[in-house]
Scaffold this active site. Structure first.
Site, short mmCIF file in Angstrom:
data_model
loop_
_atom_site.label_atom_id
_atom_site.label_comp_id
_atom_site.label_asym_id
_atom_site.label_seq_id
_atom_site.Cartn_x
_atom_site.Cartn_y
_atom_site.Cartn_z
N ALA A 1 -9.65 4.81 3.14
CA ALA A 1 -9.75 6.24 2.85
C ALA A 1 -10.95 6.62 2.00
O ALA A 1 -11.32 7.78 1.95
CB ALA A 1 -8.47 6.71 2.15
N HIS B 1 0.83 -1.21 0.00
CA HIS B 1 0.00 0.00 0.00
C HIS B 1 0.85 1.25 0.00
O HIS B 1 1.84 1.33 0.74
CB HIS B 1 -0.93 0.02 1.23
CG HIS B 1 -2.16 -0.78 1.05
ND1 HIS B 1 -3.33 -0.24 0.61
CD2 HIS B 1 -2.39 -2.10 1.22
CE1 HIS B 1 -4.24 -1.19 0.53
NE2 HIS B 1 -3.70 -2.32 0.89
N PRO B 2 0.45 2.26 -0.78
CA PRO B 2 1.16 3.54 -0.73
C PRO B 2 0.80 4.28 0.56
O PRO B 2 -0.22 3.99 1.18
CB PRO B 2 0.62 4.29 -1.94
CG PRO B 2 -0.75 3.72 -2.15
CD PRO B 2 -0.65 2.27 -1.72
#
Length: 149
Positions: free
Chosen positions: A104, A60-61
């Site tokens: 998010a 994941h970034p």
């Protein structure tokens, strides 16, 4: 993709994009054929081990660092305060040793930053468990976008 296609074709790459945990991918594949999308999402709600959570987080970034493409780009579309996130991410990573992971989608940058700051109060074991639950939320959202009735 339609549920019928999901049930009958090689969807391992798609599932790996949803959650990069081989055991999870294998479990979702093993449940096919699914009668409906809700059954797919239910099968995807598989508790993850600590090692699996760490493995998946590596794919994941960071929140606030928008990737050029892929799922995370659209999921982080509300994040617009890169400088504040850079500092908060650094504090988080120094404390926990891994990236801040949160579902998010549909949340503002301010809300995500507030959640990060609140989670800094967690102990490492609690935070890892929270991150695991967030990973599963992300995977479920991605599956819901990818598979339709």
């Amino acid at each position: 993709m339609l549920l019928t296609e999901f049930n009958t074709t090689d969807v391992r790459p798609l599932l790996t994009e949803c959650l990069a945990v081989p055991r999870w991918v294998d479990a979702v594949l093993a449940g096919r054929p699914y009668p409906d999308v809700d059954a797919v999402k239910a099968a995807a709600n598989l508790p993850l081990t600590s090692d699996e959570i760490r493995q998946a987080m590596a794919a994941h970034p960071r929140i606030g660092e928008k990737p050029a493409s892929g799922w995370a780009r659209s999921e982080q579309s509300g994040v617009d305060n890169a400088d504040a996130f850079a500092a908060a991410n650094a504090e988080y990573e120094a404390k926990f040793g891994h990236v801040y992971l949160v579902c998010a989608s549909g949340r503002s940058g301010e809300e995500l930053l507030e959640i990060l700051r609140e989670r800094l109060n967690n102990d490492p074991a609690t935070e890892l468990a929270v991150a695991g639950r967030e990973l599963l939320k992300i995977a479920e959202l991605r599956l819901a976008k990818a598979v339709t009735a």
